[in-house]
Scaffold this motif. Structure first.
Motif, PDB file in Angstrom:
ATOM      1  N   ALA A   1     -96.459-105.578   2.589  1.00 28.86           N
ATOM      2  CA  ALA A   1     -95.540-104.567   2.055  1.00 28.86           C
ATOM      3  C   ALA A   1     -95.029-104.958   0.675  1.00 28.86           C
ATOM      4  CB  ALA A   1     -94.380-104.368   3.025  1.00 28.86           C
ATOM      5  N   PHE A   2     -94.685-106.229   0.501  1.00 31.74           N
ATOM      6  CA  PHE A   2     -94.120-106.646  -0.781  1.00 31.74           C
ATOM      7  C   PHE A   2     -95.182-106.692  -1.873  1.00 31.74           C
ATOM      8  CE2 PHE A   2     -92.599-109.465  -4.064  1.00 31.74           C
ATOM      9  CZ  PHE A   2     -91.297-109.023  -4.234  1.00 31.74           C
ATOM     10  N   ILE A   3     -96.318-107.324  -1.598  1.00 39.19           N
ATOM     11  CA  ILE A   3     -97.346-107.475  -2.634  1.00 39.19           C
ATOM     12  C   ILE A   3     -97.889-106.112  -3.057  1.00 39.19           C
ATOM     13  CG2 ILE A   3     -99.679-108.342  -3.080  1.00 39.19           C
ATOM     14  CD1 ILE A   3     -98.982-110.838  -1.514  1.00 39.19           C
ATOM     15  N   TRP A   4     -98.104-105.241  -2.113  1.00 37.06           N
ATOM     16  CA  TRP A   4     -98.611-103.897  -2.436  1.00 37.06           C
ATOM     17  C   TRP A   4     -97.579-103.134  -3.283  1.00 37.06           C
ATOM     18  CZ3 TRP A   4    -101.759-106.568   0.261  1.00 37.06           C
ATOM     19  CH2 TRP A   4    -102.993-106.116   0.708  1.00 37.06           C
ATOM     20  N   SER A   5     -96.327-103.177  -2.870  1.00 40.99           N
ATOM     21  CA  SER A   5     -95.280-102.464  -3.606  1.00 40.99           C
ATOM     22  C   SER A   5     -95.112-103.023  -5.011  1.00 40.99           C
ATOM     23  CB  SER A   5     -93.941-102.561  -2.858  1.00 40.99           C
ATOM     24  OG  SER A   5     -94.023-101.967  -1.594  1.00 40.99           O
ATOM     25  N   TYR A   6     -95.132-104.340  -5.107  1.00 44.14           N
ATOM     26  CA  TYR A   6     -94.920-104.992  -6.403  1.00 44.14           C
ATOM     27  C   TYR A   6     -96.035-104.627  -7.383  1.00 44.14           C
ATOM     28  CZ  TYR A   6     -92.113-108.459  -8.903  1.00 44.14           C
ATOM     29  OH  TYR A   6     -91.240-109.070  -9.771  1.00 44.14           O
ATOM     30  N   ALA A   7     -97.237-104.366  -6.843  1.00 43.05           N
ATOM     31  CA  ALA A   7     -98.367-104.014  -7.693  1.00 43.05           C
ATOM     32  C   ALA A   7     -98.152-102.681  -8.410  1.00 43.05           C
ATOM     33  CB  ALA A   7     -99.648-103.956  -6.865  1.00 43.05           C
TER      34      ALA A   7
END
Length: 581
Positions: free
Chosen positions: A389-395
């Motif tokens: 969730a975090f890595i995808w959103s941060y992208a």
């Protein structure tokens, strides 16, 4: 400033020098030349020594053939020239000279006797009367993972590769014996010229550095036919010395070989060694233990070389590396030691927009493993969900791996301190992420496109796990060719909407790419061709459902599915408590 001794020399000048005493150090790779490399060398030497096949076309005063550099430094402990670059070439030349020497020993004319004496001074150390001592070679090997180095020494001493010798050294020596005999049969009157021209007109460029570090830096800038020396080769030397001092050299060699084999199965490397990736993963764990949250990451060798490689010279290092390699092997082979839901999350992560997740997960494993290298199932699943969730959103809001280091590094430190990840210092703004995803143009070349499609595929609880080595491509459900021909979409940009894309096996994607949806159905579901051969359908459950329920896939379907993906992704991130309240 580092001092270098660089002086172009013939083979005779370099090898016959009384101070020449070469050592292939323990961290180098075993000898690896095969018939192709040896044939190339032989052909090159022959063409050089006999231009147009004629011995009289050779100018002994001016013709030179450059064989490449030899990078060394003087090892103060042994007094020998430790070879950093050129060990494969040097080894091969020694075997060639020994084959020449054996053949010349059967001849007695004046010229061959003189050439034989020169070769002897190149292979063996000589006394004050220039008599060779055949028990004192001018080259030695300490390669820790080379079981065959004794055969190399035996061949140089005795001039024979016996039938029971199976090493590459023996193969190379036999190769040259055969080529020399063939040469003698075809050009008997030329033979005396060949070894003489190799000795006196084939050139090497010895580069002697004042230290190992300087020699390694020089090596890294040179082009070489051989495989480049990796950071792992240097680390192996340090571990080898550590275990040798403990009296556990043989045990270390066995363990290292197993670790090397395991790493080759699970890690890839464009340069260096696959094990460099294992050491990189380990580095992130160690730097987290040091509390290092600097976003500038040191080069791998620079990190480990501090304090004379103290991070490797302990009993934990090799144990840790073995545990970490086994962990990644179980992931890459989708081991049943992990539940299906965990394996599905790991599958999704393999399509992450960058590779930072693998270092993050490595730190998590090292910090949370039990004595038997197990992880708590529930906590691992929670960790993976929050990571995705975090890595995808941060992208969407801060693309690129460099930006991701800022929030990830502090969480690595939290992990080794026994805390659960929260990203509390870097919680996301829901409206910013929502706007980011809705305004994003999901072209096929952008990594996050595949990332989102992999995540979406497994939001269906009935989606079966797919093998990691399956080649998945991005499928346009509404074909681009159809839009080009019919121009039926009200907005041509809708063709690239996320709702028009799915992951599809490469072989099916090729067959189904230009068809109308009604024609794609059989490729999605699987079918038997005219010869009765069954062509398997996709494992993407959503595409199979579409093929069953839909007669066509329209622009409205694209828009509706796009909105559904966006909405469910935002809900997923919210469930992970990653939005600011």
């Amino acid at each position: 400033m580092s001092k270098l001794n660089i002086d172009q020399k013939t083979i005779k000048e370099l090898f016959s020098n009384k101070k020449s005493d070469f050592l292939i150090p323990d961290y180098q790779r075993p000898y690896a030349w095969g018939e192709d490399e040896c044939q190339t060398l032989w052909d090159d030497i022959f063409s050089f020594a006999f231009p147009d096949g004629n011995k009289d076309n050779f100018d002994s005063d001016n013709d030179e053939y450059f064989l490449g550099p030899i990078v060394t430094f003087k090892n103060e402990e042994t007094g020998k020239q430790e070879i950093i670059d050129g060990q494969q070439r040097l080894t091969t030349l020694m075997l060639l000279l020994r084959a020449f020497y054996s053949r010349l020993s059967k001849m007695n004319d004046e010229n061959t006797v003189k050439t034989k004496e020169i070769i002897a001074s190149c292979i063996w150390k000589v006394d004050e009367f220039d008599n060779p001592d055949k028990n004192r070679l001018k080259i030695d090997s300490e390669v820790s993972t080379d079981d065959d180095k004794e055969e190399f020494i035996s061949i140089l001493k005795n001039g024979e590769a016996t039938k029971d010798m199976k090493s590459k050294y023996a193969d190379t020596y036999r190769f040259f014996e055969i080529r020399i005999q063939e040469f003698l049969n075809e050009y008997p009157s030329y033979f005396a010229f060949l070894p003489n021209r190799v000795l006196k007109n084939c050139i090497l460029l010895p580069i002697e550095a004042e230290s190992q570090d300087t020699a390694l830096r020089i090596f890294s800038t040179l082009n070489d036919r051989g495989k480049p020396l990796s950071d792992t080769d240097i680390f192996k030397a340090q571990l080898y010395k550590y275990y040798s001092l403990k009296g556990e050299k043989d045990e270390f060699i066995a363990r290292w070989k197993e670790l090397e084999l395991l790493s080759e199965q699970i890690f890839s490397s464009q340069s260096g060694s696959p094990m460099d990736e294992l050491f990189t993963k380990y580095m992130y764990y160690l730097r987290a233990k040091q509390g290092n949250r600097k976003t500038t990451t040191e080069a791998l060798r620079k990190f480990f070389e501090k304090n004379s490689y103290a991070l490797l010279k302990n009993d934990d290092a090799l144990d840790d590396l073995e545990s970490l390699a086994s962990f990644w092997y179980s992931i890459e082979t989708q081991s049943d030691k992990y539940s299906e839901r965990v394996l599905k999350q790991l599958f999704i992560l393999h399509y992450a927009p960058n590779g930072m997740w693998s270092y993050f997960l490595s730190v998590y494993f090292m910090a949370n493993r039990t004595a038997s290298n197990e992880l708590d199932e529930e906590k691992l699943y929670s960790f993976l969900n929050k990571t995705i969730a975090f890595i995808w959103s941060y992208a969407f809001i801060r693309p690129g791996v460099n930006a991701l280091r800022t929030p990830i590094y502090p969480e690595m430190i939290n992990i080794v301190n026994g805390e659960e990840i929260s990203f509390s210092e870097y919680l996301l703004n829901e409206s910013e992420v929502t706007a980011g995803i809705k305004n994003y143009i999901f072209t096929n070349g952008r990594p996050i496109t595949k990332s989102m499609l992999a995540w979406w595929m497994f939001q269906d609880p009935s989606q079966q796990l797919i093998k990691l080595d399956t080649k998945l491509e991005i499928e346009h459900i509404y074909p681009k060719k159809r839009q080009e021909n019919e121009k039926s979409l009200s907005d041509k940009n809708n063709i690239e909407k996320l709702g028009n894309k799915a992951l599809l096996e490469e072989n099916i994607n090729i067959r189904a790419s230009d068809y109308r949806f009604a024609d794609k159905v059989k490729y999605y579901k699987g079918f038997s061709n005219d010869k009765g051969v069954y062509k398997e359908g996709t494992k993407d459950n959503e595409l199979i459902k579409m093929a069953t329920l839909y007669n066509d896939y329209t622009e409205q379907n694209i828009l509706d599915r796009t909105e559904q993906i966006y909405t469910e992704f935002i809900s997923f991130v919210k469930e992970q408590n990653l939005f600011k309240v």
